[in-house]
Design an enzyme around this catalytic site. Structure first.
Site, PDB file in Angstrom:
ATOM      1  N   GLU A 280       0.829  -1.202   0.000  1.00 36.83           N
ATOM      2  CA  GLU A 280       0.000   0.000   0.000  1.00 36.83           C
ATOM      3  C   GLU A 280       0.868   1.259   0.000  1.00 36.83           C
ATOM      4  O   GLU A 280       0.539   2.253  -0.658  1.00 36.83           O
ATOM      5  CB  GLU A 280      -0.931  -0.005   1.216  1.00 36.83           C
ATOM      6  N   GLU A 283       2.078   1.723  -3.499  1.00 36.42           N
ATOM      7  CA  GLU A 283       0.997   2.241  -4.337  1.00 36.42           C
ATOM      8  C   GLU A 283       0.770   3.723  -4.072  1.00 36.42           C
ATOM      9  O   GLU A 283       0.565   4.515  -5.002  1.00 36.42           O
ATOM     10  CB  GLU A 283      -0.291   1.444  -4.091  1.00 36.42           C
ATOM     11  N   CYS A 300      -8.395  -2.383   3.569  1.00 34.61           N
ATOM     12  CA  CYS A 300      -8.320  -3.474   4.555  1.00 34.61           C
ATOM     13  C   CYS A 300      -9.677  -3.907   5.079  1.00 34.61           C
ATOM     14  O   CYS A 300      -9.843  -5.044   5.518  1.00 34.61           O
ATOM     15  CB  CYS A 300      -7.454  -3.043   5.733  1.00 34.61           C
ATOM     16  N   SER A 320      -7.446   1.352  -2.824  1.00 31.15           N
ATOM     17  CA  SER A 320      -6.210   0.622  -3.068  1.00 31.15           C
ATOM     18  C   SER A 320      -6.486  -0.753  -3.665  1.00 31.15           C
ATOM     19  O   SER A 320      -7.474  -1.416  -3.320  1.00 31.15           O
ATOM     20  CB  SER A 320      -5.439   0.460  -1.750  1.00 31.15           C
ATOM     21  N   LYS A 355     -15.645 -10.089   7.340  1.00 31.92           N
ATOM     22  CA  LYS A 355     -14.609 -10.945   6.771  1.00 31.92           C
ATOM     23  C   LYS A 355     -15.200 -12.250   6.237  1.00 31.92           C
ATOM     24  O   LYS A 355     -14.636 -12.887   5.345  1.00 31.92           O
ATOM     25  CB  LYS A 355     -13.538 -11.249   7.829  1.00 31.92           C
ATOM     26  N   GLU A 358     -16.079 -11.378   2.833  1.00 33.84           N
ATOM     27  CA  GLU A 358     -14.868 -11.177   2.039  1.00 33.84           C
ATOM     28  C   GLU A 358     -14.284 -12.502   1.570  1.00 33.84           C
ATOM     29  O   GLU A 358     -13.903 -12.651   0.406  1.00 33.84           O
ATOM     30  CB  GLU A 358     -13.823 -10.409   2.852  1.00 33.84           C
ATOM     31  N   GLU A 363     -13.523 -12.802  -6.135  1.00 34.85           N
ATOM     32  CA  GLU A 363     -12.214 -12.186  -6.378  1.00 34.85           C
ATOM     33  C   GLU A 363     -11.106 -12.822  -5.556  1.00 34.85           C
ATOM     34  O   GLU A 363      -9.923 -12.661  -5.873  1.00 34.85           O
ATOM     35  CB  GLU A 363     -12.261 -10.683  -6.049  1.00 34.85           C
ATOM     36  N   CYS A 499     -10.879  -2.275  14.285  1.00 28.57           N
ATOM     37  CA  CYS A 499     -11.132  -3.707  14.461  1.00 28.57           C
ATOM     38  C   CYS A 499     -11.276  -4.117  15.913  1.00 28.57           C
ATOM     39  O   CYS A 499     -11.892  -5.142  16.205  1.00 28.57           O
ATOM     40  CB  CYS A 499     -10.009  -4.511  13.807  1.00 28.57           C
TER      41      CYS A 499
END
Length: 563
Positions: A280, A283, A300, A320, A355, A358, A363, A499
């Site tokens: 990151e 980037e 994230c 990102s 999550k 996710e 993907e 988190c």
């Protein structure tokens, strides 16, 4: 009393010092008033009426919505109030299911707790509630309308704090329910899976979708190699559940417990976070130097990704391309063990319900196989430890396995709001001194404020950064950007506080969340390596399993990216 800064509570003078309602003052006096619908972080709703108090004139008023005034005199525990509260509980229980022993919230249900406190051992009224209506459409949460007491906590959290608006009140009177638009399954709603509704629900009406059954089957399958990774925020939310000091760093005990449960390998997701910092940061530098699309939004948080996809697809080009630490690490784990004679199962222990969504995204699959096979939350891990009969506080702490055993303080602080930004700043800063490290830490980056802003030097430029937690705050930053405000880097965490306050964590007050954050910063202090680029394991990974595969394993192209 002559001093008008005081009021009487149960005959005792209590100083008024900026409390916004009687409830706060009563609690300051050391009296724990029963409530269902009151959360200090949400607006006052005043629906449950459990916090009623009696004034000196015989009137009754809700403590949560009454402003304290000098000279007031109230009583909190009269016989009349006791009967009033008991009647409310009986009426709630009359329309509530009776399957407490099989409910996921058994032992942690506020309704169950208060029913016991008020000595309710039988229910006088017939249950006229229709059959339970389960909504299991989401991979993150499960809704059971039969257990809802209409306190409105979930509605206010979803609307006021998260700006999602997936659920709201529907119908009137005795037919009132909490539902999605047109009573569609929650998976078809704007829900982003953050789980904050489940975090504030006082009963079992909204709970985490459990995946422990499938994980147990994998652990008992001798043909599998089950590998676990543990997120930074998990280690500071477990201890209290086992009678240990709150916010103790329990990573060593968690590692020991996971091995006892049958996991073959145990690792720290902070190692994956180090990879995320490097990618990151690269980037970000590239976009700054080459005139790329700014601001760069962090990637994230999966709930934030969903929110952006559903509400601001045009901004996905600003997000990102880096995978989250969990997904990066899972990709590395699967690649590392690709030649294993046994089927490799990757399990992530996360503080986050989103999550679960996710890891199921296309993907993050290779040839139809997920990089992360299962996500279990902190709460689910605690349940597994209890089920196995492990005496957690007697477990000897153990180190993670050697294949990926090194992580840095930069990776550990990912679990608290501002942690990602601080880790990236440690990476891009040209000054690597201890003084520079302390300067970054105190440069408006840390703390539980929902919106933080800072400006840091980068080369001959000044980089402007925003750090937000809570999706309503993210929406406000987006509106500011649309109105011409300039930022170069924006960190977004869906859960207020980051988190450490994830929907999969044991419920915690604001003070609890702050203490968890402090515990992560303490863990950072105890690690000798503070910056991700100084982690020797990173060089080994880039020269090994990642060689020629960096973009494939560490980056992602979301199919819903806006054009």
């Amino acid at each position: 009393m002559e001093n008008k800064e005081y009021m009487l509570i149960d005959g005792n003078p209590i100083e008024i010092n900026g409390e916004k309602n009687l409830l706060e003052l009563i609690r300051k006096a050391g009296i724990e008033m029963p409530t269902f619908c009151y959360h200090s972080e949400l607006s006052v709703y005043g629906a449950c009426r459990m916090c009623m108090v009696e004034n000196s004139h015989g009137g009754m008023e809700a403590a949560c919505s009454t402003v304290p005034k000098a000279g007031m005199e109230i009583y909190t525990n009269t016989e009349r109030l006791h009967k009033h509260r008991k009647m409310i509980l009986e009426l709630l229980l009359a329309n509530h299911c009776r399957d407490c022993t099989t409910c996921q919230k058994n032992g942690k249900c506020r309704l169950q707790e208060l029913a016991s406190l008020f000595g309710i051992d039988s229910i006088r009224f017939k249950n006229l509630k229709p059959e339970p209506k389960l909504d299991t459409s989401s991979v993150c949460i499960v809704r059971d309308t039969h257990k809802c007491i209409l306190c409105g906590d979930c509605v206010r959290m979803c609307n006021e704090i998260q700006n999602v608006g997936a659920i709201d009140f529907a119908n009137r009177g005795s037919k009132m329910i909490i539902a999605t638009a047109f009573d569609e399954p929650i998976a078809n709603s704007p829900c982003v899976g953050c789980g904050q509704c489940a975090a504030v629900c006082p009963t079992g009406a909204i709970v985490i979708r459990k995946d422990t059954g499938r994980v147990w089957r994998e652990l008992n399958d001798k043909s599998t190699k089950v590998v676990a990774q543990v997120a930074p925020a998990v280690r500071v939310a477990v201890a209290k559940e086992f009678g240990l000091p709150e916010n103790e760093n329990s990573m060593g005990r968690i590692t020991s417990a996971l091995r006892r449960l049958g996991f073959d390998e145990v690792y720290d997701t902070a190692t994956g976070a180090d990879l995320t910092v490097l990618e990151e940061a690269n980037e970000f530098i590239s976009r700054i130097e080459e005139g790329g699309t700014l601001p760069l939004f962090t990637s994230c948080c999966p709930a934030w990704i969903q929110y952006c996809e559903k509400n601001h697809p045009e901004l996905m080009q600003n997000v990102s391309t880096c995978k989250s630490p969990m997904q990066m690490f899972s990709s590395v784990i699967k690649a590392h063990y690709a030649s294993s004679s046994r089927r490799v199962v990757s399990v992530a222990v996360m503080p986050c319900t989103a999550k679960k969504f996710e890891c199921a995204r296309d993907e993050f699959k290779h040839d139809g196989i997920p990089d992360t096979d299962y996500v279990i939350t902190t709460q689910e891990l605690i349940q597994m430890i209890h089920k196995a009969g492990l005496v957690f506080d007697e477990l000897e702490p153990e180190a993670v396995d050697s294949a990926f055993s090194t992580c840095t303080g930069a990776g550990v602080i990912f679990g608290v709001t501002g942690g990602v930004t601080e880790a990236v700043l440690r990476r891009i800063s040209t000054d690597k001194s201890a003084q520079a490290l302390r300067s970054i830490a105190f440069n408006e980056v840390r703390g539980m404020k929902g919106v933080k802003e800072t400006t840091v030097p980068f080369g001959d430029k000044e980089v402007r950064i925003a750090i937000v937690s809570g999706l309503k705050n993210a929406e406000n930053i987006i509106k500011a950007i649309e109105n011409g405000e300039h930022y170069d880097f924006v960190e977004v965490m869906a859960c207020p506080g980051g988190c450490v306050a994830g929907g999969g964590q044991p419920f915690g007050t604001l003070a609890t969340k702050m203490n968890r954050g402090k515990a992560l910063y303490s863990a950072d202090k105890m690690l000798s390596i503070k910056r991700s680029e100084e982690n020797p394991l990173m060089l080994n990974l880039y020269n090994g399993v990642l060689k020629g595969r960096v973009h494939e394993l560490l980056h992602v192209h979301y199919s819903k990216k806006g054009e």
